[in-house]
Structures are given as C-alpha cells and as structure tokens.
Design an enzyme around this catalytic site. Sequence first.
Site, PDB file in Angstrom:
ATOM      1  N   ASP A  10       0.925  -1.040  -0.081  1.00  0.00           N
ATOM      2  CA  ASP A  10       0.058  -0.029  -0.107  1.00  0.00           C
ATOM      3  C   ASP A  10       0.826   1.211  -0.053  1.00  0.00           C
ATOM      4  O   ASP A  10       0.264   2.361   0.053  1.00  0.00           O
ATOM      5  CB  ASP A  10      -1.113  -0.122   1.417  1.00  0.00           C
ATOM      6  CG  ASP A  10      -2.087  -0.979   1.214  1.00  0.00           C
ATOM      7  OD1 ASP A  10      -2.461  -1.555  -0.042  1.00  0.00           O
ATOM      8  OD2 ASP A  10      -2.358  -1.425   2.082  1.00  0.00           O
ATOM      9  N   CYS A  11       2.176   1.127   0.184  1.00  0.00           N
ATOM     10  CA  CYS A  11       3.178   2.412   0.114  1.00  0.00           C
ATOM     11  C   CYS A  11       3.835   2.461  -1.247  1.00  0.00           C
ATOM     12  O   CYS A  11       4.355   1.567  -1.947  1.00  0.00           O
ATOM     13  CB  CYS A  11       4.034   2.078   1.028  1.00  0.00           C
ATOM     14  SG  CYS A  11       5.395   3.408   1.297  1.00  0.00           S
ATOM     15  N   GLY A  12       3.567   3.729  -1.420  1.00  0.00           N
ATOM     16  CA  GLY A  12       4.157   4.010  -2.955  1.00  0.00           C
ATOM     17  C   GLY A  12       5.673   3.789  -3.086  1.00  0.00           C
ATOM     18  O   GLY A  12       6.315   3.433  -3.980  1.00  0.00           O
ATOM     19  N   ARG A  15       6.565   0.324  -3.237  1.00  0.00           N
ATOM     20  CA  ARG A  15       6.261  -0.308  -4.565  1.00  0.00           C
ATOM     21  C   ARG A  15       7.158   0.084  -5.526  1.00  0.00           C
ATOM     22  O   ARG A  15       7.886  -0.638  -6.404  1.00  0.00           O
ATOM     23  CB  ARG A  15       4.909   0.099  -4.898  1.00  0.00           C
ATOM     24  CG  ARG A  15       3.778  -0.656  -4.212  1.00  0.00           C
ATOM     25  CD  ARG A  15       2.385  -0.257  -4.919  1.00  0.00           C
ATOM     26  NE  ARG A  15       2.078   1.027  -5.047  1.00  0.00           N
ATOM     27  CZ  ARG A  15       1.292   2.007  -4.516  1.00  0.00           C
ATOM     28  NH1 ARG A  15       0.796   1.477  -3.210  1.00  0.00           N
ATOM     29  NH2 ARG A  15       1.358   3.066  -4.660  1.00  0.00           N
TER      30      ARG A  15
END
Length: 133
Positions: A10-12, A15
């Site tokens: 969920d963390c850019g 990712r």
Amino acid sequence: MTVTIYHNPDCGTSRNTLAMIRQSGVDPVVIEYLKTPPSREKLVELIKAMGVPVRALLREKGTPFHELGLDDPKRSDDELIDQMLAHPILINRPIVVTPKGVKLCRPSEAVLPLLPNPHIGRFVKEDGEVIES
C-alpha cells in the site's frame, strides 16, 4: 545475490523500491511485514545492521504513533520496539537487506547502492519523478 525487501504494497515508496530492485534484474524475497511481522530478534538485528537509532525506524504518518505517546523522548528503545511489534504499521518501510548492507530505502532510489547492478537505466516513479542511473 539474495535481496530481501520488507514491503508494504500500500506504500508508493515501497512499490517503487520493489520495482527498482526488479528492474535491476533481481527477483527479491518479498516479506509483507504487516502480514508477517519480524520477530523481536530480527527487528533488533535489522536496526543494528542499519546503524540507526530505534526511533529513526518509527513511522508517524498513518499510524498510532501519537495516540501511543511515542513522541515522548523518555520512551526506551525496548518500549519502542515493543510497540513496533504490537503495531507493525509503526515500522517505517521499505527495509532492504542485501550482502552490501541493510537500509531504510526512503527515498526509493536509496536502494540502488545495495544492488548488484545499480545501473537500472531510466525509472519513472509513481509520482512521475524520473530517476536515471
């Protein structure tokens, strides 16, 4: 070379870091630490390997950091670790482990020196920022 990433999908930043690792030609071991939190021993080992204070690994945004009073400088390292284990969302991410070192990869391009092939070419982050390496 084995590369491990403690990842939150969920963390850019997490990712982007994972994508950079893969773009370098490495298929990393991905540990979704919210589903599979590290043990106390592993968390302490990671912190020591990074050479950072325990407090440096705490995440404030989107966590119960303030509600738990973790901004109190009197909190001991053991207390902070206890809270990270009880609430893994408090562990900042992504943490990358390679034979070249262990690092909290914020910003995501901080991973590049840890990789066997840091020259990944042109990489476009999710926010549009371009990284050339």
